[in-house]
Design a protein around this motif. Sequence first.
Motif, mmCIF file in Angstrom:
data_model
loop_
_atom_site.group_PDB
_atom_site.id
_atom_site.type_symbol
_atom_site.label_atom_id
_atom_site.label_comp_id
_atom_site.label_asym_id
_atom_site.label_seq_id
_atom_site.Cartn_x
_atom_site.Cartn_y
_atom_site.Cartn_z
ATOM 1 N N ILE A 176 0.836 -1.200 0.000
ATOM 2 C CA ILE A 176 0.000 0.000 0.000
ATOM 3 C C ILE A 176 0.873 1.253 0.000
ATOM 4 O O ILE A 176 0.598 2.223 -0.717
ATOM 5 N N ALA A 177 1.953 1.239 0.799
ATOM 6 C CA ALA A 177 2.859 2.383 0.836
ATOM 7 C C ALA A 177 3.468 2.634 -0.542
ATOM 8 O O ALA A 177 3.598 3.790 -0.982
ATOM 9 N N SER A 178 3.824 1.561 -1.238
ATOM 10 C CA SER A 178 4.394 1.697 -2.578
ATOM 11 C C SER A 178 3.386 2.324 -3.538
ATOM 12 O O SER A 178 3.730 3.206 -4.342
ATOM 13 N N ILE A 179 2.136 1.879 -3.463
ATOM 14 C CA ILE A 179 1.091 2.433 -4.336
ATOM 15 C C ILE A 179 0.860 3.899 -4.012
ATOM 16 O O ILE A 179 0.719 4.751 -4.908
ATOM 17 N N LEU A 180 0.825 4.245 -2.722
ATOM 18 C CA LEU A 180 0.633 5.639 -2.318
ATOM 19 C C LEU A 180 1.740 6.528 -2.882
ATOM 20 O O LEU A 180 1.474 7.631 -3.399
ATOM 21 N N ASN A 181 2.978 6.068 -2.799
ATOM 22 C CA ASN A 181 4.097 6.860 -3.312
ATOM 23 C C ASN A 181 4.017 7.027 -4.823
ATOM 24 O O ASN A 181 4.371 8.081 -5.368
ATOM 25 N N THR A 182 3.534 5.988 -5.512
ATOM 26 C CA THR A 182 3.343 6.100 -6.955
ATOM 27 C C THR A 182 2.277 7.132 -7.278
ATOM 28 O O THR A 182 2.436 7.956 -8.194
ATOM 29 N N LEU A 183 1.177 7.122 -6.515
ATOM 30 C CA LEU A 183 0.102 8.098 -6.729
ATOM 31 C C LEU A 183 0.576 9.519 -6.461
ATOM 32 O O LEU A 183 0.123 10.466 -7.111
ATOM 33 N N VAL A 184 1.488 9.676 -5.513
ATOM 34 C CA VAL A 184 2.071 10.995 -5.260
ATOM 35 C C VAL A 184 2.894 11.432 -6.473
ATOM 36 O O VAL A 184 2.787 12.573 -6.940
ATOM 37 N N ARG A 185 3.720 10.507 -7.001
ATOM 38 C CA ARG A 185 4.580 10.837 -8.129
ATOM 39 C C ARG A 185 3.790 11.228 -9.374
ATOM 40 O O ARG A 185 4.226 12.075 -10.154
ATOM 41 N N VAL A 186 2.625 10.616 -9.572
ATOM 42 C CA VAL A 186 1.830 10.949 -10.766
ATOM 43 C C VAL A 186 0.873 12.104 -10.510
ATOM 44 O O VAL A 186 0.071 12.459 -11.368
ATOM 45 N N GLY A 187 0.942 12.678 -9.314
ATOM 46 C CA GLY A 187 0.170 13.871 -9.022
ATOM 47 C C GLY A 187 -1.276 13.660 -8.606
ATOM 48 O O GLY A 187 -2.051 14.619 -8.545
ATOM 49 N N ARG A 188 -1.652 12.420 -8.280
ATOM 50 C CA ARG A 188 -3.036 12.169 -7.879
ATOM 51 C C ARG A 188 -3.247 12.325 -6.382
ATOM 52 O O ARG A 188 -4.368 12.433 -5.908
#
Length: 202
Positions: A176-188
């Motif tokens: 979940i932490a990995s997905i959250l960080n990805t969502l941050v990187r893509v600006g969501r």
Amino acid sequence: AHRKQVQTDHPGLTLTQLYNVLEKVRAGEKLSPEYESIKDRGLVLILRELHDELDGLVAGAYGWPADLVDEEIIRLLVALNAQRAQEEKRGLVRWLRPAYQKARAGLVDTQGAVEAEAQVSLLIPVDPAAQKPAFPADPVARTAAVYDALLAAPSYTDARSIAASFRQGGRVEPAIASILNTLVRVGRVSSDGARYLIRRAA
């Protein structure tokens, strides 16, 4: 009956082949042409439906949710086994065929307290965690589940809180932490470094 018919129609298909493909289908893996052929000839999607139906009926017989993961099923069965062992120590045996089995064991079919005790529920209570949804295995479904959790959160939240909303709990926190960080990187999603908040359209 389904498996026998498939193997009658296609004598070269083995159960190992069918179930190897079934596991790949369940995992969402891309199938090679060979496996696609086995899936089609072996009617593996129908086999999957039949197993899902059977699993649901078995879970229902135990009074459990139909979507328990293997670890939870094992835990519940171990607990149920311990419960039955304690009952048998007290003299309560849940006979499947009382007239036949008691006669063979040389026991008298008594009434009263033992019969009354036999009326207690055959089921053990389901852990509240088992009522939570399972965190998906499919990567796309996982991202959608995390996104939905962010949408439902009234304010900033973190990976631990989101993981706690799923049956697997802390085991899925790193994913979940990995997905959250990805969502941050893509600006969501916005983040203060530890907590996350979905970016809503103005």
